[in-house]
Each structure stands twice: as structure tokens, then as C-alpha cells.
Design a protein around this motif. Sequence first.
Motif, PDB file in Angstrom:
ATOM      1  N   GLY A   1      -2.877   4.214   2.358  1.00  0.00           N
ATOM      2  CA  GLY A   1      -3.903   3.144   2.215  1.00  0.00           C
ATOM      3  C   GLY A   1      -4.228   2.615   0.875  1.00  0.00           C
ATOM      4  O   GLY A   1      -4.932   1.598   0.817  1.00  0.00           O
ATOM      5  N   ASP A   2      -3.951   3.320  -0.059  1.00  0.00           N
ATOM      6  CA  ASP A   2      -4.313   3.102  -1.485  1.00  0.00           C
ATOM      7  C   ASP A   2      -3.368   1.630  -1.743  1.00  0.00           C
ATOM      8  O   ASP A   2      -2.201   1.731  -1.616  1.00  0.00           O
ATOM      9  CB  ASP A   2      -3.837   4.199  -2.480  1.00  0.00           C
ATOM     10  CG  ASP A   2      -4.800   5.427  -2.302  1.00  0.00           C
ATOM     11  OD1 ASP A   2      -5.802   5.288  -1.649  1.00  0.00           O
ATOM     12  OD2 ASP A   2      -4.568   6.530  -2.969  1.00  0.00           O
ATOM     13  N   LYS A   3      -4.090   0.593  -2.471  1.00  0.00           N
ATOM     14  CA  LYS A   3      -3.473  -0.495  -2.526  1.00  0.00           C
ATOM     15  C   LYS A   3      -2.570  -0.628  -3.945  1.00  0.00           C
ATOM     16  O   LYS A   3      -3.094   0.164  -5.117  1.00  0.00           O
ATOM     17  CB  LYS A   3      -4.592  -1.406  -3.342  1.00  0.00           C
ATOM     18  CG  LYS A   3      -5.439  -1.598  -1.831  1.00  0.00           C
ATOM     19  CD  LYS A   3      -4.959  -2.448  -0.793  1.00  0.00           C
ATOM     20  CE  LYS A   3      -5.850  -2.894   0.464  1.00  0.00           C
ATOM     21  NZ  LYS A   3      -5.323  -3.576   1.364  1.00  0.00           N
ATOM     22  N   VAL A   4      -1.478  -1.312  -3.923  1.00  0.00           N
ATOM     23  CA  VAL A   4      -0.720  -1.558  -5.032  1.00  0.00           C
ATOM     24  C   VAL A   4      -1.213  -2.770  -5.842  1.00  0.00           C
ATOM     25  O   VAL A   4      -1.558  -3.898  -5.263  1.00  0.00           O
ATOM     26  CB  VAL A   4       0.775  -1.551  -4.766  1.00  0.00           C
ATOM     27  CG1 VAL A   4       1.621  -2.027  -5.988  1.00  0.00           C
ATOM     28  CG2 VAL A   4       1.243  -0.458  -3.977  1.00  0.00           C
ATOM     29  N   THR A   5      -1.415  -2.373  -7.227  1.00  0.00           N
ATOM     30  CA  THR A   5      -2.028  -3.634  -7.935  1.00  0.00           C
ATOM     31  C   THR A   5      -0.859  -3.957  -9.028  1.00  0.00           C
ATOM     32  O   THR A   5      -0.169  -3.070  -9.639  1.00  0.00           O
ATOM     33  CB  THR A   5      -3.308  -3.059  -8.787  1.00  0.00           C
ATOM     34  OG1 THR A   5      -3.228  -1.987  -9.469  1.00  0.00           O
ATOM     35  CG2 THR A   5      -4.408  -2.999  -7.614  1.00  0.00           C
TER      36      THR A   5
ATOM     37  N   PRO B   1       3.987  -3.688 -14.743  1.00  0.00           N
ATOM     38  CA  PRO B   1       4.272  -2.362 -13.713  1.00  0.00           C
ATOM     39  C   PRO B   1       3.322  -2.532 -12.470  1.00  0.00           C
ATOM     40  O   PRO B   1       2.312  -3.081 -12.673  1.00  0.00           O
ATOM     41  CB  PRO B   1       3.889  -1.229 -14.644  1.00  0.00           C
ATOM     42  CG  PRO B   1       3.711  -1.484 -16.122  1.00  0.00           C
ATOM     43  CD  PRO B   1       3.585  -3.072 -16.127  1.00  0.00           C
ATOM     44  N   TRP B   2       3.880  -2.064 -11.346  1.00  0.00           N
ATOM     45  CA  TRP B   2       3.186  -1.879 -10.437  1.00  0.00           C
ATOM     46  C   TRP B   2       2.405  -0.514 -10.375  1.00  0.00           C
ATOM     47  O   TRP B   2       2.672   0.531 -11.138  1.00  0.00           O
ATOM     48  CB  TRP B   2       4.026  -1.580  -8.986  1.00  0.00           C
ATOM     49  CG  TRP B   2       4.853  -2.732  -8.642  1.00  0.00           C
ATOM     50  CD1 TRP B   2       5.204  -3.963  -9.572  1.00  0.00           C
ATOM     51  CD2 TRP B   2       5.512  -2.966  -7.471  1.00  0.00           C
ATOM     52  NE1 TRP B   2       6.191  -4.557  -8.811  1.00  0.00           N
ATOM     53  CE2 TRP B   2       6.434  -4.057  -7.725  1.00  0.00           C
ATOM     54  CE3 TRP B   2       5.951  -2.117  -6.357  1.00  0.00           C
ATOM     55  CZ2 TRP B   2       7.456  -4.531  -6.355  1.00  0.00           C
ATOM     56  CZ3 TRP B   2       6.661  -2.472  -5.414  1.00  0.00           C
ATOM     57  CH2 TRP B   2       7.498  -3.774  -5.430  1.00  0.00           C
ATOM     58  N   LYS B   3       1.230  -0.560 -10.054  1.00  0.00           N
ATOM     59  CA  LYS B   3       0.208   0.716 -10.242  1.00  0.00           C
ATOM     60  C   LYS B   3      -0.565   1.054  -8.960  1.00  0.00           C
ATOM     61  O   LYS B   3      -0.879   0.102  -8.132  1.00  0.00           O
ATOM     62  CB  LYS B   3      -0.357   0.528 -11.492  1.00  0.00           C
ATOM     63  CG  LYS B   3       0.182   0.512 -12.779  1.00  0.00           C
ATOM     64  CD  LYS B   3      -0.954   0.316 -13.824  1.00  0.00           C
ATOM     65  CE  LYS B   3      -0.161   0.385 -15.071  1.00  0.00           C
ATOM     66  NZ  LYS B   3      -1.010   0.394 -16.484  1.00  0.00           N
ATOM     67  N   VAL B   4      -0.969   2.276  -8.972  1.00  0.00           N
ATOM     68  CA  VAL B   4      -1.747   2.774  -7.776  1.00  0.00           C
ATOM     69  C   VAL B   4      -2.629   3.689  -8.541  1.00  0.00           C
ATOM     70  O   VAL B   4      -2.508   4.582  -9.060  1.00  0.00           O
ATOM     71  CB  VAL B   4      -1.059   3.506  -6.660  1.00  0.00           C
ATOM     72  CG1 VAL B   4      -2.163   4.000  -5.702  1.00  0.00           C
ATOM     73  CG2 VAL B   4      -0.058   2.605  -6.116  1.00  0.00           C
ATOM     74  N   ASN B   5      -4.446   3.082  -8.457  1.00  0.00           N
ATOM     75  CA  ASN B   5      -5.168   3.973  -9.165  1.00  0.00           C
ATOM     76  C   ASN B   5      -4.803   4.248 -10.760  1.00  0.00           C
ATOM     77  O   ASN B   5      -4.891   5.187 -11.122  1.00  0.00           O
ATOM     78  CB  ASN B   5      -5.299   5.215  -8.462  1.00  0.00           C
ATOM     79  CG  ASN B   5      -5.969   5.202  -7.098  1.00  0.00           C
ATOM     80  OD1 ASN B   5      -6.457   4.211  -6.540  1.00  0.00           O
ATOM     81  ND2 ASN B   5      -5.239   5.880  -6.168  1.00  0.00           N
ATOM     82  N   GLY B   6      -4.218   3.146 -11.377  1.00  0.00           N
ATOM     83  CA  GLY B   6      -3.821   3.195 -12.762  1.00  0.00           C
ATOM     84  C   GLY B   6      -2.380   4.066 -12.893  1.00  0.00           C
ATOM     85  O   GLY B   6      -2.175   4.004 -14.272  1.00  0.00           O
TER      86      GLY B   6
ATOM     87  N   ARG C   1       0.721  -1.240  -0.049  1.00  0.00           N
ATOM     88  CA  ARG C   1       0.094   0.178   0.048  1.00  0.00           C
ATOM     89  C   ARG C   1       0.775   1.418  -0.086  1.00  0.00           C
ATOM     90  O   ARG C   1       2.077   1.365   0.404  1.00  0.00           O
ATOM     91  CB  ARG C   1      -0.620   0.003   1.224  1.00  0.00           C
ATOM     92  CG  ARG C   1      -1.542  -1.044   1.682  1.00  0.00           C
ATOM     93  CD  ARG C   1      -2.581  -1.000   2.805  1.00  0.00           C
ATOM     94  NE  ARG C   1      -2.537  -2.320   3.592  1.00  0.00           N
ATOM     95  CZ  ARG C   1      -3.316  -2.327   4.867  1.00  0.00           C
ATOM     96  NH1 ARG C   1      -3.571  -1.267   5.473  1.00  0.00           N
ATOM     97  NH2 ARG C   1      -3.381  -3.433   5.403  1.00  0.00           N
ATOM     98  N   VAL C   2       0.305   2.408  -0.461  1.00  0.00           N
ATOM     99  CA  VAL C   2       0.877   3.717  -0.263  1.00  0.00           C
ATOM    100  C   VAL C   2       0.965   3.975   0.969  1.00  0.00           C
ATOM    101  O   VAL C   2      -0.175   3.706   1.889  1.00  0.00           O
ATOM    102  CB  VAL C   2       0.008   4.695  -1.221  1.00  0.00           C
ATOM    103  CG1 VAL C   2       0.613   6.091  -0.801  1.00  0.00           C
ATOM    104  CG2 VAL C   2      -0.024   4.350  -2.512  1.00  0.00           C
ATOM    105  N   ALA C   3       2.000   4.695   1.638  1.00  0.00           N
ATOM    106  CA  ALA C   3       2.210   4.851   3.064  1.00  0.00           C
ATOM    107  C   ALA C   3       2.895   6.336   3.136  1.00  0.00           C
ATOM    108  O   ALA C   3       3.551   6.876   2.145  1.00  0.00           O
ATOM    109  CB  ALA C   3       2.706   3.630   3.784  1.00  0.00           C
ATOM    110  N   LEU C   4       3.034   6.772   4.287  1.00  0.00           N
ATOM    111  CA  LEU C   4       3.999   8.126   4.539  1.00  0.00           C
ATOM    112  C   LEU C   4       4.475   8.031   5.874  1.00  0.00           C
ATOM    113  O   LEU C   4       3.865   7.846   6.835  1.00  0.00           O
ATOM    114  CB  LEU C   4       2.805   9.280   4.459  1.00  0.00           C
ATOM    115  CG  LEU C   4       3.029  10.548   4.872  1.00  0.00           C
ATOM    116  CD1 LEU C   4       3.934  11.243   3.824  1.00  0.00           C
ATOM    117  CD2 LEU C   4       2.216  11.702   5.371  1.00  0.00           C
TER     118      LEU C   4
END
Length: 302
Positions: A239-243, A283-288, A149-152
Motif C-alpha cells: 500500500g505504500d506509494k511510489v513517488t 529515481p523511483w522512491k518509497v518513503n524516501g 504501490r508496494v505490494a506482496l
Amino acid sequence: MALRTCTTKAAQIETVVAQLRKQLEALKSRGTLVKNTSEYKKQLLADNRQLKDQVEKAKKSLYDAEVMNGRKQVPLPGANIAKPAVAAAPVKSTVAAAPVKPAVSEPPKTEQKQQQKKQQKKAAAPKAAKPAAGGSEALPVDVSRLDMRVALIKTATRHPDADGLYLEEVEVGEEKPRQVISGLVKHIPIEEMQNRPCILLCNLKPAKMRGIMSHAMVMCASTPEKVEILAPPAGSKPGDKVTVEGYPATPVEQLNPKKKVFEGVQPDFLVSAEGHALYKGVPWKVNGEVITAPSMRGCGIK
């Protein structure tokens, strides 16, 4: 022995009765009986008959009991014992039927019920085990098993007991930040670690590093000489998922370290010549949008 005892007593009683009769006859001859002698005699004879009846009943009961127990009866001379010719037959049938009714019919029903319950339990056990068989252990070892997931990284400080480690507080879209430890001290200045976006691998088993628990891992482009944190796409949030296209996400809450899932997947991670994070060329993507390495190219990801 009991039959002989009863017979002996009966003989003794008859002897006593005979003596009493003699005494009565003697009294008659002497004329010494009082007016109520006849009444006394009647009473005495009645008592004698009653006593004899009781003796006969006792002898008969004893005889029947010994017949039932299988003892052979030998009548004594002069003994007046009526042999129950019909009574022996019901005794045999009763003895033969007794074990049949309670012993044969009821226990098998109980045993059948117990066997049915055991069979039902056995039939239910595989059904309960099917989800486990089709669960995480049956899934393929690929990137779909990883929860990235995206994190900070909100803050980073030096580990109190390890010079090469950072102790970080990381937001990943959960109720509380996670505590994460990263070996980035030699590669990234502490100032660049504050409020730093990153990609976090969230379903590794928590591990203690120099006495402090780490609950995730920061994903980085890596060579023996250089390491840098992968950059999420602009506009993404914690929290955004990596796809990865072609690998629908099926992560478990926590990977089993004995299965070495991450170790089996990591060799296929790569940063392309364009700086894109790839898995087997995808590629790994987040929200495309594609995840990238800031400056490193053609290297692995750890």
C-alpha cells in the motif's frame, strides 16, 4: 332574414288584434256581451300591449346584434326601430380592446420566464463542465498519472488455460487482495513467486487474459532475454506509494486505455547502472528509499 321574420310576425299579430276589435264591436252592436265583457276587453288589450312590447324588445335586440356583427340595416317602411346611435361606439372599442389585454401582456411574461430559465441552464452548463475540462484529460502525460504501490504476491499458480501465465493473489493495502495475471512463467520459477514483494501498477483498466480478469500489473526490469521483478526498499509494506521527485502524484482511479497514458510514459522508464529504477533520470522512491532491480542493469521497465 331574422329581422324580416320578426316584422312579419308583428304584422300578423296586429292583424289578429284588429280582427278581435271588429268582433268586439260586432258583439256590442248585437247586445250579446255579458257583464264582464269590459273586463275581458281590458285584459285582452293589456295582453296585446305586453305582446307588442316583447316584439319590440326582440326586434331591438336583433337589430343591435346585427349592428355589432357589421351588418348594414335597412328599415322597412312603417317599422318603428330606434337606432342606437351611441351603442355602436362602445361595441367598437370593446372589440378593439379585447385582443389587447389578455393576448399582449401575459404571454410575453411567460416567454420571458422560459427564456430566463434557458439562459440559466446554459450558464450553469459550462460551470458543470469545468471540472471535466480540468480533470484527468488536461493533466500532462507523465509518471504522476500512474498509481504505483508496494505490494506482496501472496500466492501464484499456473493459469489453467495458458502455460506462460501465472495467476496471482496480491495484497496492495486494500480490503481484499487483487487478482493479477503475469507472463513470468518462463523467467521466474513458481517457488520464487510465493510471498514475493513487488511494485504494482494499480490504475490500469482491468483486462481479461485467457478468460480470467487481471486487475493490475507487476512492474519488472525487462529485456528480450530476461525479466525480473523490481524490489521495494526494505521496511516498506503493501500500500505504500511510489513517488518520483518533481512529479507530484495525481493518479485517476482508472486510466482510459484510449488515451494510452502508460504507453506514453513507459519509454522513459530505465534501470540505471546502479540498479535504480528511474523515470527521466529521477529515481523511483518509497518513503524516501530507492526502488531497485535485483541484478539487471541498463534496461527498460515494463
